[in-house]
Design a protein around this motif. Structure first.
Motif, PDB file in Angstrom:
ATOM      1  N   SER A   1       0.211  -7.484   2.340  1.00  0.00           N
ATOM      2  CA  SER A   1       0.625  -8.126   1.249  1.00  0.00           C
ATOM      3  C   SER A   1       1.372  -9.583   1.643  1.00  0.00           C
ATOM      4  O   SER A   1       0.993 -10.355   0.825  1.00  0.00           O
ATOM      5  N   GLU A   2       1.639  -9.733   3.020  1.00  0.00           N
ATOM      6  CA  GLU A   2       1.928 -11.149   3.281  1.00  0.00           C
ATOM      7  C   GLU A   2       0.816 -11.903   3.593  1.00  0.00           C
ATOM      8  O   GLU A   2       0.978 -13.245   3.640  1.00  0.00           O
ATOM      9  N   GLN A   3      -0.412 -11.473   3.379  1.00  0.00           N
ATOM     10  CA  GLN A   3      -1.435 -12.564   3.426  1.00  0.00           C
ATOM     11  C   GLN A   3      -1.894 -13.105   2.138  1.00  0.00           C
ATOM     12  O   GLN A   3      -2.900 -14.014   2.146  1.00  0.00           O
TER      13      GLN A   3
ATOM     14  N   LYS B   1      10.072   2.342  -2.622  1.00  0.00           N
ATOM     15  CA  LYS B   1       9.255   2.328  -1.557  1.00  0.00           C
ATOM     16  C   LYS B   1       8.439   0.930  -1.333  1.00  0.00           C
ATOM     17  O   LYS B   1       8.937  -0.107  -2.074  1.00  0.00           O
ATOM     18  N   GLU B   2       7.875   0.793  -0.392  1.00  0.00           N
ATOM     19  CA  GLU B   2       7.334  -0.661   0.227  1.00  0.00           C
ATOM     20  C   GLU B   2       6.217  -0.685  -0.582  1.00  0.00           C
ATOM     21  O   GLU B   2       5.545   0.168  -1.216  1.00  0.00           O
ATOM     22  N   ARG B   3       5.896  -2.082  -0.954  1.00  0.00           N
ATOM     23  CA  ARG B   3       4.556  -2.400  -1.694  1.00  0.00           C
ATOM     24  C   ARG B   3       3.399  -2.158  -0.999  1.00  0.00           C
ATOM     25  O   ARG B   3       3.338  -2.201   0.401  1.00  0.00           O
ATOM     26  N   GLU B   4       2.372  -1.330  -1.538  1.00  0.00           N
ATOM     27  CA  GLU B   4       1.470  -0.712  -0.966  1.00  0.00           C
ATOM     28  C   GLU B   4       0.243  -1.483  -1.461  1.00  0.00           C
ATOM     29  O   GLU B   4       0.069  -1.555  -2.912  1.00  0.00           O
TER      30      GLU B   4
ATOM     31  N   ARG C   1      -5.616 -14.977  -2.810  1.00  0.00           N
ATOM     32  CA  ARG C   1      -5.414 -16.031  -1.847  1.00  0.00           C
ATOM     33  C   ARG C   1      -6.950 -16.815  -2.033  1.00  0.00           C
ATOM     34  O   ARG C   1      -7.825 -16.262  -2.848  1.00  0.00           O
ATOM     35  N   LEU C   2      -6.885 -17.731  -1.271  1.00  0.00           N
ATOM     36  CA  LEU C   2      -8.052 -18.673  -1.465  1.00  0.00           C
ATOM     37  C   LEU C   2      -9.309 -18.177  -0.602  1.00  0.00           C
ATOM     38  O   LEU C   2     -10.470 -18.451  -1.031  1.00  0.00           O
TER      39      LEU C   2
ATOM     40  N   MET D   1      -8.958 -11.407  -4.798  1.00  0.00           N
ATOM     41  CA  MET D   1      -8.020 -11.002  -5.861  1.00  0.00           C
ATOM     42  C   MET D   1      -7.818  -9.559  -5.572  1.00  0.00           C
ATOM     43  O   MET D   1      -8.833  -8.727  -5.454  1.00  0.00           O
ATOM     44  N   GLY D   2      -6.747  -9.096  -5.727  1.00  0.00           N
ATOM     45  CA  GLY D   2      -6.341  -7.711  -5.369  1.00  0.00           C
ATOM     46  C   GLY D   2      -5.094  -7.158  -6.465  1.00  0.00           C
ATOM     47  O   GLY D   2      -4.481  -7.924  -6.915  1.00  0.00           O
ATOM     48  N   TRP D   3      -4.965  -5.894  -5.936  1.00  0.00           N
ATOM     49  CA  TRP D   3      -3.651  -5.154  -6.660  1.00  0.00           C
ATOM     50  C   TRP D   3      -3.088  -4.561  -5.481  1.00  0.00           C
ATOM     51  O   TRP D   3      -3.583  -3.910  -4.844  1.00  0.00           O
ATOM     52  N   PHE D   4      -1.616  -4.519  -5.782  1.00  0.00           N
ATOM     53  CA  PHE D   4      -0.637  -3.817  -5.064  1.00  0.00           C
ATOM     54  C   PHE D   4       0.212  -3.239  -5.797  1.00  0.00           C
ATOM     55  O   PHE D   4       0.064  -3.430  -7.146  1.00  0.00           O
ATOM     56  N   ARG D   5       0.786  -2.340  -5.304  1.00  0.00           N
ATOM     57  CA  ARG D   5       1.819  -1.411  -6.198  1.00  0.00           C
ATOM     58  C   ARG D   5       3.039  -1.052  -5.617  1.00  0.00           C
ATOM     59  O   ARG D   5       3.053  -1.018  -4.072  1.00  0.00           O
ATOM     60  N   GLN D   6       4.266  -1.062  -6.081  1.00  0.00           N
ATOM     61  CA  GLN D   6       5.601  -0.856  -5.586  1.00  0.00           C
ATOM     62  C   GLN D   6       6.266   0.503  -6.428  1.00  0.00           C
ATOM     63  O   GLN D   6       6.672   0.071  -7.708  1.00  0.00           O
ATOM     64  N   ALA D   7       6.362   1.461  -5.869  1.00  0.00           N
ATOM     65  CA  ALA D   7       7.009   2.395  -6.471  1.00  0.00           C
ATOM     66  C   ALA D   7       8.620   2.262  -6.028  1.00  0.00           C
ATOM     67  O   ALA D   7       9.025   1.480  -4.944  1.00  0.00           O
ATOM     68  N   PRO D   8       9.715   2.965  -6.928  1.00  0.00           N
ATOM     69  CA  PRO D   8      11.090   2.780  -6.642  1.00  0.00           C
ATOM     70  C   PRO D   8      11.518   3.297  -5.163  1.00  0.00           C
ATOM     71  O   PRO D   8      11.098   4.403  -4.951  1.00  0.00           O
TER      72      PRO D   8
END
Length: 121
Positions: free
Chosen positions: A105-107, A39-42, A95-96, A30-37
């Motif tokens: 993020s695509e993973q 910008k790409e999700r990071e 993800r499992l 489990m994790g965290w990503f962020r996306q600013a206006p």
């Protein structure tokens, strides 16, 4: 698996916020990503349940800490020393099975609804 994130809000620069994300079923990572206006999700941080290992993006290292409660299948993101550039929508992801491309993020198969974090200067 459904993810429910909470804890976002408004903070002043130098302040703190804590995000939570609860999963409805078993996950491996489990994790965290962020996306600013505009910008790409990071990638922000990830926790691997099996080993308890964590990874943090360089931009948050030393300020943010990911942790978790395996019994509750819940991860937390403690955010300290917040900066205006931390302003973004924060997404919980899961993800499992662990993948070495944990920063991609695509993973991730499962995503929470996103929670807004706004840091004022």
């Amino acid at each position: 698996v459904q993810l429910q994130a909470s804890g976002g809000g408004l903070a002043q620069a130098g302040g703190s916020l804590r995000l939570s994300c609860a999963a409805s079923g078993r996950t491996g990572v489990m994790g965290w990503f962020r996306q600013a206006p505009g910008k790409e999700r990071e990638f922000v941080a990830v926790l691997r349940w099996g080993t308890g290992s964590t990874k943090h993006a360089d931009s948050v290292k030393g300020r943010f800490t990911i942790s978790g409660d395996r019994a509750k299948v819940t991860v937390y993101l403690q955010m300290n020393s917040l900066k205006p550039e931390d302003t973004a929508v924060y997404y919980c992801a899961a993800r499992l099975i662990y993948n070495v491309q944990y920063y991609d993020s695509e993973q991730y198969s499962f995503w929470g609804q996103g929670t807004q974090v706004t840091v004022s200067s």
